[in-house]
Design a protein around this motif. Structure first.
Motif, PDB file in Angstrom:
ATOM      1  N   SER A   1     -21.081 -46.550 101.813  1.00  0.00           N
ATOM      2  CA  SER A   1     -22.128 -45.875 101.051  1.00  0.00           C
ATOM      3  C   SER A   1     -21.620 -44.645 100.320  1.00  0.00           C
ATOM      4  N   ASN A   2     -22.057 -44.519  99.062  1.00  0.00           N
ATOM      5  CA  ASN A   2     -21.898 -43.282  98.285  1.00  0.00           C
ATOM      6  C   ASN A   2     -20.457 -42.830  98.146  1.00  0.00           C
ATOM      7  N   ASN A   3     -19.542 -43.781  97.999  1.00  0.00           N
ATOM      8  CA  ASN A   3     -18.139 -43.457  97.784  1.00  0.00           C
ATOM      9  C   ASN A   3     -17.795 -43.521  96.298  1.00  0.00           C
ATOM     10  N   VAL A   4     -16.784 -42.755  95.909  1.00  0.00           N
ATOM     11  CA  VAL A   4     -16.151 -42.887  94.603  1.00  0.00           C
ATOM     12  C   VAL A   4     -14.829 -43.617  94.818  1.00  0.00           C
ATOM     13  N   VAL A   5     -14.626 -44.727  94.105  1.00  0.00           N
ATOM     14  CA  VAL A   5     -13.372 -45.471  94.200  1.00  0.00           C
ATOM     15  C   VAL A   5     -12.868 -45.710  92.785  1.00  0.00           C
ATOM     16  N   ALA A   6     -11.673 -45.218  92.482  1.00  0.00           N
ATOM     17  CA  ALA A   6     -11.129 -45.338  91.128  1.00  0.00           C
ATOM     18  C   ALA A   6      -9.611 -45.452  91.165  1.00  0.00           C
ATOM     19  N   GLY A   7      -9.061 -46.185  90.210  1.00  0.00           N
ATOM     20  CA  GLY A   7      -7.616 -46.232  90.025  1.00  0.00           C
ATOM     21  C   GLY A   7      -6.862 -47.037  91.050  1.00  0.00           C
ATOM     22  N   GLU A   8      -7.500 -47.993  91.733  1.00  0.00           N
ATOM     23  CA  GLU A   8      -6.795 -48.884  92.672  1.00  0.00           C
ATOM     24  C   GLU A   8      -6.113 -49.992  91.872  1.00  0.00           C
ATOM     25  N   VAL A   9      -4.874 -50.335  92.269  1.00  0.00           N
ATOM     26  CA  VAL A   9      -4.151 -51.410  91.599  1.00  0.00           C
ATOM     27  C   VAL A   9      -3.530 -52.339  92.637  1.00  0.00           C
ATOM     28  N   ASP A  10      -3.071 -53.479  92.165  1.00  0.00           N
ATOM     29  CA  ASP A  10      -2.325 -54.422  93.009  1.00  0.00           C
ATOM     30  C   ASP A  10      -1.017 -54.741  92.314  1.00  0.00           C
ATOM     31  N   GLN A  11       0.059 -54.130  92.796  1.00  0.00           N
ATOM     32  CA  GLN A  11       1.392 -54.359  92.239  1.00  0.00           C
ATOM     33  C   GLN A  11       2.191 -55.355  93.055  1.00  0.00           C
ATOM     34  N   SER A  12       1.560 -56.008  94.014  1.00  0.00           N
ATOM     35  CA  SER A  12       2.275 -56.991  94.819  1.00  0.00           C
ATOM     36  C   SER A  12       2.561 -58.235  93.984  1.00  0.00           C
ATOM     37  N   SER A  13       3.346 -59.141  94.563  1.00  0.00           N
ATOM     38  CA  SER A  13       3.619 -60.398  93.876  1.00  0.00           C
ATOM     39  C   SER A  13       2.368 -61.258  93.756  1.00  0.00           C
TER      40      SER A  13
END
Length: 512
Positions: free
Chosen positions: A252-264
């Protein structure tokens, strides 16, 4: 379509499995302006006073603590590990401001009890900065269990901490086999995996956290396969500790930004995911306890905004999703994706797509018994059959959305905009421990107040009160009422009345 089913679920022991190798990797775009925006918004907050360090503290820890000290008052703090070793059920460990270096994962040596949680919280003026200084071996900063469910720790709360993985830690908080854990008002950045992740846990709460810029594979690691392939908040294979029919877990009520997946694998980098049921991709295995994902602001991520993947009994309510799916090669990936899942609700959400090639909402593989009510889509279309009447197509008219520049790659942004900024302050005022955390106002709403709705927004008063939907178990309806009548910024929503769509109610217009 996704080819996740082609791979084995286990890539490494302490990371939630995600999916099979997708064909190509597109350049991650649009992060430079995003990160500049975040830094500016965080700078507005600055430092602020938390609860006095004399308030409800049992043991004190300090950056220069000594375990020969009593830990009974701020002038004589123990180290963080020394204070943890002295805990008992009901202990509150207060972390004095400053930097706590961890050269290996921190693990709480004891659990609390249902009536006496153990709490780790910051206090006083300034941040309690937990900084990872260990090797790039994918260790989390906080390791909460390592065995089968329910062998892990329980009845622990972590509140008001700033976690910095320095590009080498695996996750911020990572649960394996535990239950009854709360992560409240923390900020988490610089990890190579999730901000908050779990495998095989139950009764988890992630509330009012700021999770920014995670998922990058460190260039110096010898185990790159143990990094990335993750999401900002990832609850994987949630288990049933008991058969309570109400909500077991809350995001609840989180800010989530700029996540990436650089895995294969290059298949994740989502903002929030409810991922798998019993560590398999088999639709027949889907059997997860009820989870509520409500009031989150999720934007500028490489993967989806929200996903339920081989999961059940989920509620996605009043979330704001803005220009996600920046780095997934499958052109049908949507911002809110339901995949191999059943028995879910998607209510009052607001999605602005990054481009027309990625739908706002989509269902993949086997989907059954999903209920849509009053959702908005702008900038693309939907891939949801027989639910058109429950979708609005219109520009939501945000107050000041961030300008995401697609001409700058994430790697450029990483070196020029973000890594120069280490001092991300804590997202919200530390609040006292409650069995059900209250969703009161705090400074972290300013991080995303650009997503408040303008007075002429078509998203105003178009939502429904989820607790009034027919056929709900009484426990579920009662639990909904604990969370749905406050928006992201703590402003009230009208019981029984028309909700605004997305994370903000109309009264939460910008204050500066």
């Amino acid at each position: 379509m996704s080819s996740r089913f082609a791979s084995k679920p286990e890539a490494f022991p302490d990371r939630a499995s995600r999916g099979a190798i997708l064909l190509t990797s597109l350049a991650i775009a649009a992060f430079s302006s995003l990160l500049v925006y975040l830094v500016k918004r965080l700078a507005v907050i600055g430092e602020f006073d938390r609860e006095p360090c004399s308030s409800h503290c049992t043991i004190y820890a300090g950056p220069s603590g000594n375990d020969k000290n009593s830990g009974s008052d701020p002038p004589s703090p123990k180290t963080l590990r020394g204070a943890a070793a002295a805990t008992r059920p009901g202990t509150t460990v207060c972390l004095l401001p400053g930097t706590y270096n961890l050269d290996s994962s921190f693990a709480s040596p004891r659990s609390g009890t249902p009536s006496a949680w153990i709490v780790y919280k910051s206090c006083g003026h300034g941040s309690a900065n937990i900084v990872y200084t260990g090797p790039a071996d994918a260790s989390p900063l906080f390791r909460l269990g390592s065995g089968k469910f329910p062998s892990g720790p329980s009845y622990l709360e972590f509140r008001g901490l700033h976690l910095d993985g320095r590009g080498s830690a695996g996750d911020g908080f990572f649960c394996r086999g535990g239950h009854h854990l709360r992560f409240i008002d923390n900020s988490i950045t610089g990890t190579g995996g999730s901000g908050i992740g779990s495998i095989g846990c139950d009764y988890l709460t992630a509330d009012h956290n700021v999770i920014v810029h995670n998922g990058y594979v460190p260039p110096s690691t010898r185990v790159p396969q143990w990094y990335s392939w993750s999401s900002g908040i990832s609850f994987n294979s949630n288990q049933w500790l008991d058969r309570y029919p109400g909500f077991h877990s809350i995001i609840s009520n989180n800010v989530v930004a700029g996540e990436v997946d650089q895995s294969s694998k290059h298949s994740d980098g989502n903002g929030i995911i409810l991922d798998l049921s019993n560590r398999t991709y088999d639709y027949g295995s889907a059997n997860t306890p009820p989870a509520l994902v409500i009031g989150n602001v999720v934007y500028g991520n490489g993967g989806r905004c929200l996903e339920a993947y081989t999961a059940t009994n989920f509620w996605f309510v009043n979330n704001t999703c803005y220009k996600n799916v920046l780095d997934l090669p499958d052109r049908t990936d949507a911002s809110i994706t339901l995949n191999n899942s059943h028995d879910g609700y998607v209510v009052n959400n607001l999605v602005v797509a990054a481009g027309a090639s990625h739908p706002c909402y989509a269902e993949e593989h086997t989907i059954e018994n999903i209920h849509y009510f009053a959702n908005l889509c702008f900038g693309s279309s939907n891939l949801v059959a027989d639910a058109d009447s429950q979708f609005i197509s219109a520009d939501p008219l945000f107050a000041r959305p961030p300008d995401l520049d697609p001409s700058i790659t994430a790697e450029q942004a990483l070196s020029s905009s973000f890594r120069a900024q280490r001092g991300i302050p804590l997202p919200a005022k530390t609040r006292e421990t409650h069995p059900q955390p209250t969703l009161e106002d705090g400074p972290n709403d300013r991080l995303a107040d650009g997503f408040a709705l303008l007075p002429r927004s078509p998203a105003l008063a178009k939502g429904v009160d989820p607790a009034t939907l027919p056929g709900l178990p009484k426990e579920l309806a009662a639990d909904l009422k604990k969370y749905i009548y406050s928006d992201f910024a703590g402003n009230p929503r009208p019981p029984g009345g028309s909700f605004d769509l997305g994370a903000y109610q109309s009264s939460s217009l910008p204050r500066h």
